[in-house]
Design a protein around this motif. Structure first.
Motif, PDB file in Angstrom:
ATOM      1  N   PRO A 173       3.930  -5.722 -10.163  1.00 50.81           N
ATOM      2  CA  PRO A 173       4.761  -6.448  -9.187  1.00 50.81           C
ATOM      3  C   PRO A 173       4.945  -5.666  -7.894  1.00 50.81           C
ATOM      4  O   PRO A 173       5.066  -4.436  -7.898  1.00 50.81           O
ATOM      5  N   MET A 174       4.983  -6.412  -6.788  1.00 52.21           N
ATOM      6  CA  MET A 174       5.208  -5.777  -5.489  1.00 52.21           C
ATOM      7  C   MET A 174       6.497  -4.963  -5.493  1.00 52.21           C
ATOM      8  O   MET A 174       6.576  -3.890  -4.876  1.00 52.21           O
ATOM      9  N   ALA A 175       7.496  -5.478  -6.197  1.00 52.47           N
ATOM     10  CA  ALA A 175       8.777  -4.769  -6.254  1.00 52.47           C
ATOM     11  C   ALA A 175       8.623  -3.387  -6.892  1.00 52.47           C
ATOM     12  O   ALA A 175       9.320  -2.436  -6.518  1.00 52.47           O
ATOM     13  N   ASP A 176       7.706  -3.273  -7.862  1.00 56.39           N
ATOM     14  CA  ASP A 176       7.462  -1.973  -8.488  1.00 56.39           C
ATOM     15  C   ASP A 176       6.866  -0.994  -7.485  1.00 56.39           C
ATOM     16  O   ASP A 176       7.269   0.183  -7.429  1.00 56.39           O
ATOM     17  N   TRP A 177       5.924  -1.449  -6.690  1.00 54.93           N
ATOM     18  CA  TRP A 177       5.338  -0.575  -5.681  1.00 54.93           C
ATOM     19  C   TRP A 177       6.403  -0.123  -4.679  1.00 54.93           C
ATOM     20  O   TRP A 177       6.418   1.044  -4.256  1.00 54.93           O
ATOM     21  N   GLU A 178       7.271  -1.050  -4.332  1.00 55.52           N
ATOM     22  CA  GLU A 178       8.335  -0.705  -3.389  1.00 55.52           C
ATOM     23  C   GLU A 178       9.257   0.355  -3.980  1.00 55.52           C
ATOM     24  O   GLU A 178       9.668   1.302  -3.289  1.00 55.52           O
ATOM     25  N   ARG A 179       9.586   0.236  -5.267  1.00 55.39           N
ATOM     26  CA  ARG A 179      10.439   1.233  -5.923  1.00 55.39           C
ATOM     27  C   ARG A 179       9.759   2.595  -5.975  1.00 55.39           C
ATOM     28  O   ARG A 179      10.424   3.637  -5.979  1.00 55.39           O
ATOM     29  N   LEU A 180       8.439   2.597  -6.003  1.00 51.14           N
ATOM     30  CA  LEU A 180       7.678   3.851  -6.039  1.00 51.14           C
ATOM     31  C   LEU A 180       7.523   4.470  -4.643  1.00 51.14           C
ATOM     32  O   LEU A 180       6.905   5.529  -4.500  1.00 51.14           O
ATOM     33  N   GLY A 181       8.079   3.818  -3.630  1.00 52.72           N
ATOM     34  CA  GLY A 181       8.046   4.374  -2.288  1.00 52.72           C
ATOM     35  C   GLY A 181       6.894   3.893  -1.431  1.00 52.72           C
ATOM     36  O   GLY A 181       6.708   4.388  -0.312  1.00 52.72           O
ATOM     37  N   GLY A 224       4.983 -11.605  -5.842  1.00 54.54           N
ATOM     38  CA  GLY A 224       3.692 -11.519  -6.507  1.00 54.54           C
ATOM     39  C   GLY A 224       3.367 -10.111  -6.948  1.00 54.54           C
ATOM     40  O   GLY A 224       4.220  -9.218  -6.983  1.00 54.54           O
ATOM     41  N   SER A 225       2.118  -9.919  -7.304  1.00 55.50           N
ATOM     42  CA  SER A 225       1.675  -8.616  -7.793  1.00 55.50           C
ATOM     43  C   SER A 225       0.444  -8.168  -7.020  1.00 55.50           C
ATOM     44  O   SER A 225      -0.212  -8.961  -6.343  1.00 55.50           O
ATOM     45  N   ALA A 226       0.139  -6.873  -7.137  1.00 58.20           N
ATOM     46  CA  ALA A 226      -0.996  -6.319  -6.399  1.00 58.20           C
ATOM     47  C   ALA A 226      -1.450  -5.034  -7.063  1.00 58.20           C
ATOM     48  O   ALA A 226      -0.711  -4.387  -7.817  1.00 58.20           O
ATOM     49  N   GLY A 227      -2.700  -4.671  -6.771  1.00 64.02           N
ATOM     50  CA  GLY A 227      -3.228  -3.381  -7.171  1.00 64.02           C
ATOM     51  C   GLY A 227      -3.370  -2.498  -5.945  1.00 64.02           C
ATOM     52  O   GLY A 227      -3.498  -2.991  -4.815  1.00 64.02           O
ATOM     53  N   LEU A 228      -3.368  -1.206  -6.166  1.00 69.05           N
ATOM     54  CA  LEU A 228      -3.475  -0.246  -5.063  1.00 69.05           C
ATOM     55  C   LEU A 228      -4.924   0.220  -4.945  1.00 69.05           C
ATOM     56  O   LEU A 228      -5.497   0.729  -5.901  1.00 69.05           O
ATOM     57  N   MET A 229      -5.499   0.043  -3.772  1.00 64.21           N
ATOM     58  CA  MET A 229      -6.891   0.415  -3.542  1.00 64.21           C
ATOM     59  C   MET A 229      -6.953   1.509  -2.489  1.00 64.21           C
ATOM     60  O   MET A 229      -6.371   1.379  -1.411  1.00 64.21           O
ATOM     61  N   MET A 230      -7.661   2.592  -2.816  1.00 70.06           N
ATOM     62  CA  MET A 230      -7.852   3.702  -1.879  1.00 70.06           C
ATOM     63  C   MET A 230      -9.354   3.940  -1.761  1.00 70.06           C
ATOM     64  O   MET A 230      -9.917   4.798  -2.442  1.00 70.06           O
ATOM     65  N   PRO A 231     -10.039   3.172  -0.915  1.00 71.90           N
ATOM     66  CA  PRO A 231     -11.507   3.189  -0.911  1.00 71.90           C
ATOM     67  C   PRO A 231     -12.142   4.495  -0.477  1.00 71.90           C
ATOM     68  O   PRO A 231     -13.321   4.716  -0.732  1.00 71.90           O
ATOM     69  N   ALA A 232     -11.382   5.375   0.195  1.00 70.05           N
ATOM     70  CA  ALA A 232     -11.924   6.671   0.597  1.00 70.05           C
ATOM     71  C   ALA A 232     -11.141   7.815  -0.041  1.00 70.05           C
ATOM     72  O   ALA A 232     -11.189   8.947   0.440  1.00 70.05           O
ATOM     73  N   GLY A 233     -10.418   7.515  -1.119  1.00 70.59           N
ATOM     74  CA  GLY A 233      -9.651   8.541  -1.793  1.00 70.59           C
ATOM     75  C   GLY A 233      -8.258   8.710  -1.232  1.00 70.59           C
ATOM     76  O   GLY A 233      -7.834   7.982  -0.320  1.00 70.59           O
ATOM     77  N   PRO A 234      -7.521   9.699  -1.720  1.00 69.27           N
ATOM     78  CA  PRO A 234      -6.098   9.844  -1.358  1.00 69.27           C
ATOM     79  C   PRO A 234      -5.849  10.253   0.085  1.00 69.27           C
ATOM     80  O   PRO A 234      -4.719  10.139   0.566  1.00 69.27           O
ATOM     81  N   ASN A 235      -6.882  10.706   0.796  1.00 68.56           N
ATOM     82  CA  ASN A 235      -6.677  11.147   2.174  1.00 68.56           C
ATOM     83  C   ASN A 235      -7.031  10.087   3.215  1.00 68.56           C
ATOM     84  O   ASN A 235      -6.997  10.356   4.418  1.00 68.56           O
ATOM     85  N   GLY A 236      -7.358   8.874   2.745  1.00 70.99           N
ATOM     86  CA  GLY A 236      -7.719   7.811   3.665  1.00 70.99           C
ATOM     87  C   GLY A 236      -6.761   6.647   3.573  1.00 70.99           C
ATOM     88  O   GLY A 236      -5.687   6.731   2.962  1.00 70.99           O
TER      89      GLY A 236
END
Length: 394
Positions: free
Chosen positions: A252-260, A272-284
């Motif tokens: 849930p989006m609310a969960d991401w918000e609680r995680l900062g 709604g809900s979502a997944g977190l995508m980091m296509p160039a890794g944690p520095n992008g």
């Protein structure tokens, strides 16, 4: 339903010489004809489409090609979502507003996303592909890898011809058989193409409304949620647990918000809900992506491809570039900048052909040689450092 053709032992083995290949090709076509006609295609259609047909063995080179250079995502996006494509896309939105309004109303898909698919797939019809589908698919049905798959696509192509949806002389496309303004495979066309202009034919080559409507229907069937977003760029808090990332790890989006996690534009999180995508890794850059992103991903199963369409759709709405810098000190180039690189290489005596912004083997080899001669890292990349060095007259 796509026709799957049995393996023809002996007939479908790649030949050692062009002459032998052509001899085997005739036998292969004969076997294919029998099965495809049994599947409901008229013999007259098959015969007309294959009369005098010779194999195009070059498509096997494309099938087996293993690119020497892997394209970084910042290069990929720099060329696909440049100011030129954004301007062209906005012009297409205006020119085809009526067809897009119909497609949007009928299938519930955002018109900006439909146009973004069109732009990424064929540069708004400028790069549809020129290889005859029957020749390419017949060759791939008889030689090389994945013959079963290509036989199914050849059978689908014959059904398209049998139904008269697309003029035979206009049925051209990529080496693998994708065709039309938004590059449908023949089997996808049979399942999902629509007649948006109401002329009684489904024609994604000569009818832009049909192509746009068919793309909307594809995305609708892939699960597009009307009125929803594909996602958005986000900023992660310090020390964020990157193990939570993953496009398919929806929460849930609310969960991401609680995680900062916060939207980069400062707006609040939607439902709604979502997944977190980091296509160039944690520095992008990082993105929260929804079910609508999955629908785009279904068009061509690559995250970089789906992100290009998603980002282009935002730019067509008036949005700005991705905010977080990519983790590179050597920026990607727009197509205009790539053409400039090619033109300057030609002036230096290299032969890269007509500058077109497409970075092929000749351009990469020329860049690699230029890099060696100028003490740069040799990678063959059309990048900011190469452009800067050329502009400086090195």
């Amino acid at each position: 339903m796509i026709l799957r053709i049995a393996t023809f032992a002996g007939l479908l083995i790649a030949a050692a010489t062009p002459a032998a290949a052509q001899a085997d090709f005739g036998g292969c076509l004969s076997a294919l004809r029998s099965t495809i006609v049994q599947g409901g295609v008229s013999a007259a259609t098959f015969d007309a489409a294959t009369r005098g047909l010779q194999p195009d063995m070059k498509v096997l080179d494309f099938l087996n090609d293993q690119p020497e250079f892997k394209t970084p995502i910042w290069d990929y996006l720099a060329a696909l979502v440049d100011e030129e494509r954004v301007a062209d896309g906005k012009a297409m939105l205006r020119q085809w507003s009526q067809a897009l309004a119909t497609a949007e109303s009928r299938y519930g898909v955002d018109r900006h996303v439909i146009v973004a698919v069109w732009g990424v797939e064929s540069d708004f019809g400028k790069a549809i592909g020129k290889r005859p589908l029957v020749q390419s698919l017949a060759t791939l049905s008889c030689y090389g890898r994945r013959q079963g798959y290509f036989r199914g696509e050849l059978a689908s192509t014959m059904k398209i011809l049998d139904r008269g949806d697309v003029a035979p002389e206009h049925l051209t496309g990529s080496w693998a058989g994708a065709f039309g303004h938004t590059q449908f495979m023949p089997s996808t066309f049979l399942r999902l193409a629509v007649d948006l202009d109401g002329d009684g034919r489904r024609d994604v080559v000569d009818s832009i409304p049909d192509a746009l409507g068919s793309t909307a229907n594809f995305l609708n069937k892939a699960g597009w949620v009307s009125g929803g977003t594909w996602g958005f760029e986000v900023k992660l808090p310090p020390g964020f647990n990157t193990g939570l990332a993953g496009r398919t790890k929806k929460r849930p989006m609310a969960d991401w918000e609680r995680l900062g996690v916060r939207r980069i534009d400062g707006r609040g999180m939607p439902g709604g809900s979502a997944g977190l995508m980091m296509p160039a890794g944690p520095n992008g850059p990082a993105f929260l992506v929804t079910k609508n992103f999955e629908a785009i991903y279904g068009y061509n199963a690559a995250e970089s491809y789906a992100l290009a369409i998603a980002h282009l759709s935002d730019r067509l709405k008036g949005g700005g570039p991705i905010v977080t810098p990519w983790p590179t000190n050597d920026r990607g180039l727009s197509r205009a900048e790539r053409r400039e690189v090619q033109a300057m290489l030609n002036r230096k005596g290299y032969d890269v052909g007509q500058p077109d912004g497409a970075i092929g083997t000749k351009t990469r080899q020329a860049i690699a040689d230029f890099q060696v001669r100028n003490g740069m890292d040799r990678n063959g990349r059309a990048s900011g450092s190469v452009l800067d060095a050329l502009r400086a007259g090195r």
